[in-house]
Design a protein around this motif. Structure first.
Motif, PDB file in Angstrom:
ATOM      1  N   GLY A 156      23.688 -46.912  33.295  1.00 20.37           N
ATOM      2  CA  GLY A 156      23.445 -45.610  33.890  1.00 20.37           C
ATOM      3  C   GLY A 156      22.214 -44.921  33.338  1.00 20.37           C
ATOM      4  O   GLY A 156      21.504 -45.464  32.473  1.00 20.37           O
ATOM      5  N   SER A 157      21.952 -43.707  33.835  1.00 24.21           N
ATOM      6  CA  SER A 157      20.757 -42.958  33.467  1.00 24.21           C
ATOM      7  C   SER A 157      21.122 -41.502  33.206  1.00 24.21           C
ATOM      8  O   SER A 157      22.125 -40.990  33.722  1.00 24.21           O
ATOM      9  N   ILE A 158      20.297 -40.839  32.397  1.00 24.43           N
ATOM     10  CA  ILE A 158      20.435 -39.402  32.152  1.00 24.43           C
ATOM     11  C   ILE A 158      19.071 -38.749  32.364  1.00 24.43           C
ATOM     12  O   ILE A 158      18.118 -39.051  31.635  1.00 24.43           O
ATOM     13  N   PHE A 159      18.982 -37.881  33.353  1.00 28.77           N
ATOM     14  CA  PHE A 159      17.771 -37.101  33.592  1.00 28.77           C
ATOM     15  C   PHE A 159      18.015 -35.694  33.052  1.00 28.77           C
ATOM     16  O   PHE A 159      19.024 -35.054  33.385  1.00 28.77           O
ATOM     17  N   THR A 160      17.085 -35.204  32.233  1.00 32.77           N
ATOM     18  CA  THR A 160      17.272 -33.915  31.564  1.00 32.77           C
ATOM     19  C   THR A 160      16.144 -32.968  31.937  1.00 32.77           C
ATOM     20  O   THR A 160      14.964 -33.243  31.665  1.00 32.77           O
ATOM     21  N   LEU A 161      16.516 -31.850  32.560  1.00 30.89           N
ATOM     22  CA  LEU A 161      15.570 -30.795  32.921  1.00 30.89           C
ATOM     23  C   LEU A 161      15.688 -29.671  31.905  1.00 30.89           C
ATOM     24  O   LEU A 161      16.790 -29.179  31.638  1.00 30.89           O
ATOM     25  N   MET A 203       6.562 -24.981  35.981  1.00 28.69           N
ATOM     26  CA  MET A 203       7.475 -23.917  35.552  1.00 28.69           C
ATOM     27  C   MET A 203       7.490 -23.756  34.028  1.00 28.69           C
ATOM     28  O   MET A 203       8.244 -22.939  33.489  1.00 28.69           O
ATOM     29  N   GLY A 204       6.664 -24.537  33.333  1.00 26.46           N
ATOM     30  CA  GLY A 204       6.572 -24.429  31.881  1.00 26.46           C
ATOM     31  C   GLY A 204       7.592 -25.273  31.145  1.00 26.46           C
ATOM     32  O   GLY A 204       7.778 -25.110  29.931  1.00 26.46           O
ATOM     33  N   GLY A 205       8.264 -26.173  31.830  1.00 25.22           N
ATOM     34  CA  GLY A 205       9.309 -26.976  31.222  1.00 25.22           C
ATOM     35  C   GLY A 205       8.995 -28.454  31.227  1.00 25.22           C
ATOM     36  O   GLY A 205       7.835 -28.869  31.280  1.00 25.22           O
ATOM     37  N   SER A 206      10.062 -29.261  31.197  1.00 24.53           N
ATOM     38  CA  SER A 206       9.880 -30.710  31.159  1.00 24.53           C
ATOM     39  C   SER A 206      11.043 -31.388  31.873  1.00 24.53           C
ATOM     40  O   SER A 206      12.122 -30.809  32.042  1.00 24.53           O
ATOM     41  N   LEU A 207      10.791 -32.626  32.305  1.00 27.57           N
ATOM     42  CA  LEU A 207      11.828 -33.465  32.909  1.00 27.57           C
ATOM     43  C   LEU A 207      11.701 -34.843  32.289  1.00 27.57           C
ATOM     44  O   LEU A 207      10.664 -35.497  32.416  1.00 27.57           O
ATOM     45  N   THR A 208      12.751 -35.282  31.582  1.00 28.06           N
ATOM     46  CA  THR A 208      12.714 -36.562  30.882  1.00 28.06           C
ATOM     47  C   THR A 208      13.869 -37.445  31.348  1.00 28.06           C
ATOM     48  O   THR A 208      14.804 -36.973  32.006  1.00 28.06           O
ATOM     49  N   VAL A 209      13.802 -38.718  30.986  1.00 28.51           N
ATOM     50  CA  VAL A 209      14.839 -39.656  31.391  1.00 28.51           C
ATOM     51  C   VAL A 209      15.135 -40.633  30.262  1.00 28.51           C
ATOM     52  O   VAL A 209      14.234 -41.009  29.498  1.00 28.51           O
ATOM     53  N   ALA A 249      21.424 -31.472  32.423  1.00 28.24           N
ATOM     54  CA  ALA A 249      21.397 -32.934  32.339  1.00 28.24           C
ATOM     55  C   ALA A 249      22.232 -33.514  33.474  1.00 28.24           C
ATOM     56  O   ALA A 249      23.351 -33.068  33.731  1.00 28.24           O
ATOM     57  N   VAL A 250      21.664 -34.494  34.183  1.00 26.03           N
ATOM     58  CA  VAL A 250      22.371 -35.198  35.256  1.00 26.03           C
ATOM     59  C   VAL A 250      22.565 -36.634  34.781  1.00 26.03           C
ATOM     60  O   VAL A 250      21.618 -37.419  34.721  1.00 26.03           O
ATOM     61  N   ALA A 251      23.816 -36.953  34.412  1.00 29.59           N
ATOM     62  CA  ALA A 251      24.136 -38.288  33.876  1.00 29.59           C
ATOM     63  C   ALA A 251      24.971 -39.058  34.893  1.00 29.59           C
ATOM     64  O   ALA A 251      25.888 -38.505  35.506  1.00 29.59           O
TER      65      ALA A 251
END
Length: 580
Positions: free
Chosen positions: A416-421, A403-409, A355-357
């Motif tokens: 602010g924002s949180i991007f989660t891989l 890659m079989g995953g997900s990226l959400t926000v 997670a990039v917050a």
């Protein structure tokens, strides 16, 4: 009538030859039980003869599907078809007049079945169909009519009327079947044509991107390399600022080029993942070292943390994993003016979650659903204020999905924002040797080394000389693959730098010949150094067994590090080491 139709009828008749002969044997035995005599076995023998003639005449269509028959051969084919049907259905006449009521019913069923068979399997070639249907129809309608005339039982004409009704329904069915077949054939032809056009367009697009990539990278190599060389000289503050502006602009342009190439590969379904060991903590620390100075310049703290449960080493695509995190941290640094950026990694159920917050400006709720669209920004003025193209997040999400995953926000405007891989990964039992700081590792490693470099561009050769000269290595510069091969045959080198597109002999051919000569440089590490940076080019180099792949513009640190590694006798894995 197209030759394909005749060939199709011929192929169907050939496939069903055994079925027709077996059915004829059954009909012959049944007819003999209804009306014993010499005629059923004689009829079966005649059927075999006519089927052999049919096989011989239609064989030419099978052997030459594209052959267009002349009028005489079409007439011959129709006559053979009519003869075969006449003989095959003649048993119906025997049964009609000698088999009693059951024989007559069996005769009508046999002819009706023959009509259905030829209607379904011969409708592609109309002359053949007419020949078969007319002969069957003559028996089907003629038997009850002739019987009515001979016996005077005119009510039997009602049987002929029923047969006529059956044939009219059969005509409708055949027309519908033919129309459906034509529609399917047309749809397949349109699909084939559309696929062919799409493949041509894709190939043209790939060629265009390859040319554009090469033509942009070549002059940018000179621009960025010259800026990097200027940095090594004594500059006053104003000059240093100008050089920084130049290198920053070059990095933005190359980032845009790489993003466009990635989008093209993803849309074409040609993005290929390459799995390898990744030290998660070392990779996160490397990204932190890269972005901490830029975050600090904005007055922002950059914090990186990995939970205790995160494995030391996992299996994934190192390049794409780093690319996604690079884009996320880059965005956080770009849009955060104060506060902090926190990068946290966790592990659960075989998935690594990063997670990039940030405490930046956030994303308006109305735009949140569109941040992962290509060329999309949070608002209209974002590009002017912060720069960028809006491709980074789109590429990152698509890579995560591949890659079989997900990226959400999740985001709150002004907070602010949180991007989660979240990506599924396997735990690795080995620990990779992560790349250390190139300048430290390579210090003195090239002193006294002999390097052969082949590049047809005079500016590129000059840049290589300026970049490597301070490291104390001896550099031999040649203009094409043929000169590189000639030099490699007479002198031992510690490493070879090989361009791809060169006159006289290209780099791939030169590499292939150096490997095959079994001379003093047959096992010398060869490093691809080229402006041809697409995956197809990397794969071509990997097939030749190069030690590493470096794309232009040249990264001085990557160049020195790769050469030092090769000269030290510890080359990167064959065909996998790539530095873009």
């Amino acid at each position: 009538m197209s030759a394909t139709a005749y060939a199709l009828v011929s192929q169907v008749r050939f496939k069903e030859l055994k079925t027709r002969v077996g059915l004829a044997a059954f009909i012959g035995v049944t007819a003999w039980f209804f009306a014993p005599g010499i005629w059923p076995p004689a009829w079966f023998a005649a059927v075999l003869v006519t089927q052999l003639i049919d096989w011989a005449v239609f064989r030419r269509f099978r052997l030459h599907p594209e052959w267009i028959p002349d009028r005489r051969y079409v007439i011959l084919s129709c006559m053979v078809t009519a003869l075969g049907v006449a003989v095959y259905s003649s048993i119906a006449a025997w049964l009609w007049f000698t088999g009693g009521e059951i024989g007559r019913a069996f005769a009508l069923v046999q002819v009706a079945g023959g009509l259905l068979h030829v209607s379904l399997h011969m409708h592609q070639a109309r002359p053949i169909l007419v020949s078969a249907v007319a002969t069957h129809g003559a028996y089907f309608l003629g038997l009850p009519v002739i019987s009515a005339i001979l016996t005077g039982r005119w009510q039997e004409l009602l049987i002929a009327l029923g047969c006529l009704l059956y044939m009219s329904h059969l005509v409708v069915a055949v027309r519908q079947s033919s129309a459906t077949t034509d529609l399917l054939r047309s749809a397949k032809e349109r699909e084939r044509e559309a696929r062919h056009k799409a493949e041509e367009a894709s190939a043209a697009k790939s060629d265009f991107l390859a040319v554009i990539s090469h033509e942009i990278r070549t002059p940018m190599n000179a621009v960025i390399s010259a800026a990097n060389l200027l940095r090594r000289t004594e500059l006053d503050d104003r000059q240093a600022e100008h050089v920084s502006m130049l290198t920053d602009a070059g990095e933005v342009l190359m980032g845009l080029l790489n993003d466009v190439l990635d989008v093209s590969k993803i849309e074409a379904g040609k993005m290929v993942l390459e799995t390898d060991d990744v030290d998660v903590r070392a990779r996160l620390a490397s990204l932190a070292r890269l972005w901490e100075p830029r975050a600090a310049a904005n007055g922002v703290r950059l914090e990186v943390e990995a939970a205790p449960g995160v494995p030391d080493c996992v299996r994934t695509d190192p390049l794409r994993f780093q690319q996604i995190l690079f884009n996320l941290i880059s965005n956080a640094v770009k849009f955060t003016g104060e506060g902090r950026i926190r990068v946290s990694a966790d592990w659960a159920d075989g998935r690594l979650t990063v997670a990039v917050a940030d405490t930046g400006c956030g994303i308006p709720a109305a735009r949140l659903a569109h941040v992962f669209d290509s060329f999309e920004q949070a608002e209209a003025g974002t590009t002017r204020r912060y720069g960028g193209t809006g491709l980074g997040l789109s590429i990152s999400r698509k890579l995560a999905e591949i890659m079989g995953g997900s990226l959400t926000v999740s985001s709150v405007e002004g907070e602010g924002s949180i991007f989660t891989l979240s990506v599924p990964m396997a735990v690795s039992t080995t620990r990779p040797a992560e790349v250390r700081e190139a300048a430290v590792e390579a210090a003195g490693a090239l002193e006294g080394r002999s390097i052969l470099a082949a590049d047809d561009h005079e500016v590129n050769r000059r840049i290589l000389n300026l970049l490597l000269e301070p490291h104390g290595c001896r550099l031999t510069l040649v203009e094409n693959g043929a000169e590189a091969l000639e030099a490699a045959l007479v002198e031992r080198f510690d490493a070879v730098l090989m361009d791809m597109q060169m006159p006289v002999m290209d780099g791939l051919e030169a590499t292939r010949r150096i490997r095959l000569t079994a001379g003093v440089n047959a096992d010398t590490p060869i490093i691809a150094l080229t402006a041809n940076a697409l995956d197809v080019h990397r794969q071509a180099w990997a097939a030749e067994g190069v030690e590493a792949f470096l794309s232009k513009p040249i990264d001085p640190a990557a160049l020195v590090h790769t050469l030092a590694e090769a000269c030290a006798g510890v080359p990167a894995e064959k065909g996998r080491a790539e530095v873009a």
